[in-house]
Motif scaffolding. Structure first.
Motif, PDB file in Angstrom:
ATOM      1  N   LEU A 269       3.658 -16.919   2.746  1.00 37.43           N
ATOM      2  CA  LEU A 269       3.813 -16.263   4.035  1.00 37.43           C
ATOM      3  C   LEU A 269       2.433 -16.091   4.648  1.00 37.43           C
ATOM      4  CD1 LEU A 269       6.398 -13.488   3.036  1.00 37.43           C
ATOM      5  CD2 LEU A 269       6.873 -15.739   4.031  1.00 37.43           C
ATOM      6  N   LEU A 270       2.279 -16.551   5.881  1.00 36.73           N
ATOM      7  CA  LEU A 270       0.979 -16.516   6.559  1.00 36.73           C
ATOM      8  C   LEU A 270      -0.106 -17.178   5.721  1.00 36.73           C
ATOM      9  CD1 LEU A 270       1.064 -12.903   8.081  1.00 36.73           C
ATOM     10  CD2 LEU A 270       1.757 -15.066   9.131  1.00 36.73           C
ATOM     11  N   GLY A 271       0.274 -18.219   4.984  1.00 40.56           N
ATOM     12  CA  GLY A 271      -0.700 -18.988   4.216  1.00 40.56           C
ATOM     13  C   GLY A 271      -1.090 -18.390   2.889  1.00 40.56           C
ATOM     14  N   ARG A 272      -0.475 -17.257   2.510  1.00 43.51           N
ATOM     15  CA  ARG A 272      -0.831 -16.609   1.261  1.00 43.51           C
ATOM     16  C   ARG A 272       0.360 -16.635   0.304  1.00 43.51           C
ATOM     17  NH1 ARG A 272      -5.563 -14.257   1.318  1.00 43.51           N
ATOM     18  NH2 ARG A 272      -5.064 -13.028  -0.550  1.00 43.51           N
ATOM     19  N   PRO A 273       0.086 -16.704  -1.016  1.00 43.12           N
ATOM     20  CA  PRO A 273       1.187 -16.776  -1.981  1.00 43.12           C
ATOM     21  C   PRO A 273       1.752 -15.397  -2.308  1.00 43.12           C
ATOM     22  CG  PRO A 273      -0.916 -16.918  -3.123  1.00 43.12           C
ATOM     23  CD  PRO A 273      -1.233 -16.864  -1.651  1.00 43.12           C
ATOM     24  N   TYR A 274       3.066 -15.321  -2.375  1.00 41.51           N
ATOM     25  CA  TYR A 274       3.749 -14.085  -2.771  1.00 41.51           C
ATOM     26  C   TYR A 274       4.840 -14.418  -3.773  1.00 41.51           C
ATOM     27  CZ  TYR A 274       1.226 -11.954   1.080  1.00 41.51           C
ATOM     28  OH  TYR A 274       0.229 -11.510   1.918  1.00 41.51           O
ATOM     29  N   ALA A 275       5.315 -13.384  -4.458  1.00 41.59           N
ATOM     30  CA  ALA A 275       6.240 -13.584  -5.571  1.00 41.59           C
ATOM     31  C   ALA A 275       7.654 -13.906  -5.123  1.00 41.59           C
ATOM     32  CB  ALA A 275       6.246 -12.354  -6.478  1.00 41.59           C
ATOM     33  N   MET A 276       7.989 -13.618  -3.883  1.00 44.18           N
ATOM     34  CA  MET A 276       9.282 -14.003  -3.308  1.00 44.18           C
ATOM     35  C   MET A 276       9.173 -13.921  -1.790  1.00 44.18           C
ATOM     36  SD  MET A 276      11.795 -10.764  -4.198  1.00 44.18           S
ATOM     37  CE  MET A 276      11.203  -9.057  -4.172  1.00 44.18           C
ATOM     38  N   PRO A 277      10.104 -14.542  -1.070  1.00 41.67           N
ATOM     39  CA  PRO A 277      10.002 -14.595   0.400  1.00 41.67           C
ATOM     40  C   PRO A 277      10.478 -13.306   1.062  1.00 41.67           C
ATOM     41  CG  PRO A 277      11.941 -15.781  -0.316  1.00 41.67           C
ATOM     42  CD  PRO A 277      11.217 -15.359  -1.578  1.00 41.67           C
ATOM     43  N   VAL A 278       9.855 -12.202   0.667  1.00 40.99           N
ATOM     44  CA  VAL A 278      10.260 -10.867   1.107  1.00 40.99           C
ATOM     45  C   VAL A 278       9.010 -10.039   1.359  1.00 40.99           C
ATOM     46  CG1 VAL A 278      11.343  -8.708   0.345  1.00 40.99           C
ATOM     47  CG2 VAL A 278      12.451 -10.894  -0.160  1.00 40.99           C
ATOM     48  N   GLY A 279       9.044  -9.214   2.406  1.00 40.28           N
ATOM     49  CA  GLY A 279       8.010  -8.221   2.630  1.00 40.28           C
ATOM     50  C   GLY A 279       8.660  -6.881   2.890  1.00 40.28           C
ATOM     51  N   VAL A 280       7.887  -5.817   2.679  1.00 42.08           N
ATOM     52  CA  VAL A 280       8.367  -4.471   2.987  1.00 42.08           C
ATOM     53  C   VAL A 280       8.143  -4.220   4.471  1.00 42.08           C
ATOM     54  CG1 VAL A 280       8.126  -2.007   2.518  1.00 42.08           C
ATOM     55  CG2 VAL A 280       7.843  -3.664   0.657  1.00 42.08           C
ATOM     56  N   ALA A 281       9.215  -3.964   5.201  1.00 43.81           N
ATOM     57  CA  ALA A 281       9.132  -3.774   6.649  1.00 43.81           C
ATOM     58  C   ALA A 281       8.329  -2.524   6.992  1.00 43.81           C
ATOM     59  CB  ALA A 281      10.537  -3.646   7.233  1.00 43.81           C
ATOM     60  N   PRO A 282       7.702  -2.501   8.169  1.00 41.92           N
ATOM     61  CA  PRO A 282       6.990  -1.287   8.576  1.00 41.92           C
ATOM     62  C   PRO A 282       7.968  -0.168   8.886  1.00 41.92           C
ATOM     63  CG  PRO A 282       7.033  -2.878  10.372  1.00 41.92           C
ATOM     64  CD  PRO A 282       7.598  -3.572   9.170  1.00 41.92           C
ATOM     65  N   MET A 283       7.707   1.002   8.307  1.00 41.37           N
ATOM     66  CA  MET A 283       8.556   2.175   8.530  1.00 41.37           C
ATOM     67  C   MET A 283       7.665   3.396   8.625  1.00 41.37           C
ATOM     68  SD  MET A 283      11.627   1.313   5.840  1.00 41.37           S
ATOM     69  CE  MET A 283      10.492   0.695   4.586  1.00 41.37           C
ATOM     70  N   ALA A 284       7.899   4.208   9.644  1.00 40.70           N
ATOM     71  CA  ALA A 284       7.051   5.362   9.913  1.00 40.70           C
ATOM     72  C   ALA A 284       7.333   6.511   8.954  1.00 40.70           C
ATOM     73  CB  ALA A 284       7.261   5.829  11.356  1.00 40.70           C
ATOM     74  N   TYR A 285       6.319   7.348   8.769  1.00 38.25           N
ATOM     75  CA  TYR A 285       6.467   8.675   8.154  1.00 38.25           C
ATOM     76  C   TYR A 285       7.219   8.637   6.825  1.00 38.25           C
ATOM     77  CZ  TYR A 285       5.432   9.915  13.030  1.00 38.25           C
ATOM     78  OH  TYR A 285       4.878  10.016  14.285  1.00 38.25           O
ATOM     79  N   GLN A 286       6.758   7.838   5.888  1.00 45.53           N
ATOM     80  CA  GLN A 286       7.491   7.681   4.634  1.00 45.53           C
ATOM     81  C   GLN A 286       7.434   8.921   3.741  1.00 45.53           C
ATOM     82  OE1 GLN A 286       6.401   3.832   2.926  1.00 45.53           O
ATOM     83  NE2 GLN A 286       6.738   2.876   4.937  1.00 45.53           N
ATOM     84  N   ARG A 287       6.496   9.816   3.991  1.00 47.64           N
ATOM     85  CA  ARG A 287       6.480  11.068   3.230  1.00 47.64           C
ATOM     86  C   ARG A 287       7.613  12.009   3.658  1.00 47.64           C
ATOM     87  NH1 ARG A 287       2.508  14.396   3.687  1.00 47.64           N
ATOM     88  NH2 ARG A 287       2.861  15.288   1.615  1.00 47.64           N
ATOM     89  N   LEU A 288       8.347  11.644   4.695  1.00 49.49           N
ATOM     90  CA  LEU A 288       9.560  12.393   5.037  1.00 49.49           C
ATOM     91  C   LEU A 288      10.588  12.349   3.917  1.00 49.49           C
ATOM     92  CD1 LEU A 288      10.500  11.504   8.742  1.00 49.49           C
ATOM     93  CD2 LEU A 288      10.256  13.806   7.805  1.00 49.49           C
ATOM     94  N   VAL A 289      10.637  11.230   3.195  1.00 50.67           N
ATOM     95  CA  VAL A 289      11.709  11.057   2.211  1.00 50.67           C
ATOM     96  C   VAL A 289      11.267  11.354   0.794  1.00 50.67           C
ATOM     97  CG1 VAL A 289      12.819   9.342   3.700  1.00 50.67           C
ATOM     98  CG2 VAL A 289      11.356   8.564   1.821  1.00 50.67           C
ATOM     99  N   HIS A 290       9.959  11.301   0.521  1.00 49.95           N
ATOM    100  CA  HIS A 290       9.467  11.580  -0.831  1.00 49.95           C
ATOM    101  C   HIS A 290       7.956  11.810  -0.763  1.00 49.95           C
ATOM    102  CE1 HIS A 290       8.512  11.055  -5.102  1.00 49.95           C
ATOM    103  NE2 HIS A 290       9.803  11.255  -5.343  1.00 49.95           N
TER     104      HIS A 290
END
Length: 371
Positions: A76-97
């Motif tokens: 993805l974007l020329g770089r190797p990753y372990a699978m064709p998946v990324g973590v989507a951008p999500m705001a304020y993650q300390r809201l949940v944990h």
């Protein structure tokens, strides 16, 4: 329409699908926080359409392909990753944990996938990039150009691998759940990438008013134009991703100004209600872009079969959002790690059953519209 929730699971039963995390997250999150994460805009028609449209995509498997093991590796974007998946951008993650962005970024690092940090992260970008993942930064264009420049300088200095500009939020979609709940951020959750005090509106609530929406309206530039993205392309030497594209004409324009990838997305059904499901526009965008840029998909991805569907329709990969936030809510960093490992197993199973030795082979599969 709410995200689907399974029947109660017996105590101690491990999560065996990503949806299991959703059921458990609903039980542990405050109702207004659950609504903020799970909800969509207006009547939530597009929110429901994302899932329904994915379910209508049938993939025609191949047989007798002679492969002993599936290789999930992807570029993805020329770089190797372990699978064709990324973590989507999500705001304020300390809201949940309390682990927040640091927990989910560390889980992404352990899984070998990119983590996309939001402008509205509740942890500073400098701390997120130190958590162990390859980090892409998602930019919301702020009204003050000086703040944009400062943020971009920080992103580059922090070592982010790519810049993702979200272009489908001139204003925040009207989200009835948040309005009914008078949703606002608790005092200990802040927009950590913005100067101190710039998120005060997000902490203020009133009946029928969303503090998040008030903050966004005051902070975001509503008149963003292609010339702004062209300026960005000239001033930032990072791969550029344009997120929030549905119309193929916009995808072509993004490639023309130098985007390295576009994300076909309706913001998870949280912006224009009545917009098409993201996956329905994916083939047209892929055809329009050709070899000019990679195409990613988000909105509604809930498991390995959905990843296969996206690959078969021409996507280079997907971004996964809510399910990973649910896993974070349930188990912090460990929950997010387990969810990503589960997703990898599902992707491997889906590719194997479809007769694909690797993600690239999925592009040769036929898809059918059913239902």
């Amino acid at each position: 329409m709410a995200e689907p929730v399974l029947a109660d699971l017996p105590t101690g039963t491990p999560a065996v699908t990503l949806a299991d995390y959703g059921q458990r997250a609903r039980a542990v999150l405050a109702p207004d926080v659950w609504d903020y994460v799970a909800g969509g805009s207006a009547a939530e028609v597009t929110l429901a359409a994302n899932r329904a449209a994915l379910d209508r995509v049938a993939v025609l498997p191949r047989v007798l392909r002679g492969s002993h093991a599936v290789d999930l590796d992807a570029r993805l974007l020329g770089r190797p990753y372990a699978m064709p998946v990324g973590v989507a951008p999500m705001a304020y993650q300390r809201l949940v944990h309390p682990d927040g962005e640091l927990g989910l970024a560390a889980a992404a690092g352990a899984a070998g996938v990119p983590y996309v940090a939001s402008t509205l992260s509740s942890t500073p970008i400098e701390e997120i990039t130190a958590a162990g993942a390859e980090v892409w930064f998602q930019l919301y264009w702020l009204r003050e150009r000086a703040l944009v420049r400062d943020l971009l300088d920080r992103v580059v200095a922090a070592g982010c691998r790519a810049l993702m500009v979200t272009v489908d939020v001139p204003v925040l979609g009207r989200r009835p759940r948040d309005l009914r709940n008078a949703f606002r951020l608790p005092a200990d959750v802040v927009a950590a990438n913005l100067p101190h005090g710039r998120d005060a509106l997000a902490h203020a609530g009133a009946p029928g008013v969303s503090g998040i929406a008030a903050h966004t309206e005051a902070s975001f530039e509503s008149a963003l134009r292609w010339t702004d993205l062209a300026w960005l392309r000239e001033h930032v030497d990072l791969p550029l991703v344009v997120k929030g594209v549905l119309d193929p004409r916009d995808a072509v324009e993004a490639v023309r100004i130098g985007a390295d990838a576009v994300v076909v997305s309706n913001h998870g059904g949280r912006q224009l209600d009545g917009a098409p499901a993201s996956v329905t526009m994916l083939p047209e965008v892929v055809d329009a872009v050709g070899d000019g840029a990679q195409v990613l998909l988000d909105s509604g991805i809930r498991g390995g079969t959905d990843v296969l569907r996206a690959l078969a329709l021409g996507a280079a990969g997907v971004l996964v959002g809510r399910p990973l936030l649910w896993a974070l809510a349930v188990g912090g960093q460990r929950g997010a790690r387990d969810a990503l490992a589960l997703l990898a197993a599902e992707v491997r199973d889906a590719l194997t059953l479809a007769g694909c030795a690797d993600p690239a082979a999925a592009a040769e599969l036929r898809t059918l519209a059913v239902g």
